[in-house]
Design a protein around this motif. Structure first.
Motif: not given
Length: 124
Positions: A48-53, A59-67
């Motif tokens: 579960l912790s690996y999935i969450l990480a 999500s962070a990579i996707g946001y950075m690419l969008y920005d």
């Protein structure tokens, strides 16, 4: 905003699951008591912790690419003088546009007074 809320909820759920798992191992290490041990958690906490990480990382990579993509949009900026109606058009990237100033594609720094009006249009 919703992303922050979801990450916060995920961290809280992860902390609760971790504390439950830790308490179970502490109870099972103690001498046997009257209460039977609870059934084991169906999915290990490590998975579960690996999935969450992974979700947070993607999500962070996707946001950075969008920005990055959004800040490199080409804008057409028209500066209109309200006194004589004169218009001057500039082209600038969205990331270079600040409050009352911007940098054109050619590298020219433009500062606009409070009296002048900006008309901003997306080119592509």
């Amino acid at each position: 905003m919703i992303t922050k809320f979801l990450v916060t909820v995920a961290i809280i759920v992860g902390a609760v699951l971790y504390l439950r798992h830790r308490n179970r191992t502490a109870v099972s290490a103690a001498p046997a008591t009257v209460a039977p041990a609870p059934p084991p958690f169906p999915v290990s906490f490590r998975v579960l912790s690996y999935i969450l990480a992974g979700l947070v990382t993607f999500s962070a990579i996707g946001y950075m690419l969008y920005d990055y993509h959004d800040s490199h949009r080409l804008l057409s900026i028209r500066v209109v003088n309200p006194v004589n109606g004169e218009e001057v058009e500039y082209k600038a990237l969205k990331g270079k546009l600040e409050n009352r100033r911007f940098e054109t594609v050619n590298g020219q720094q433009i500062r606009v007074s409070d009296n002048e009006r900006l008309v901003i249009e997306v080119i592509d």
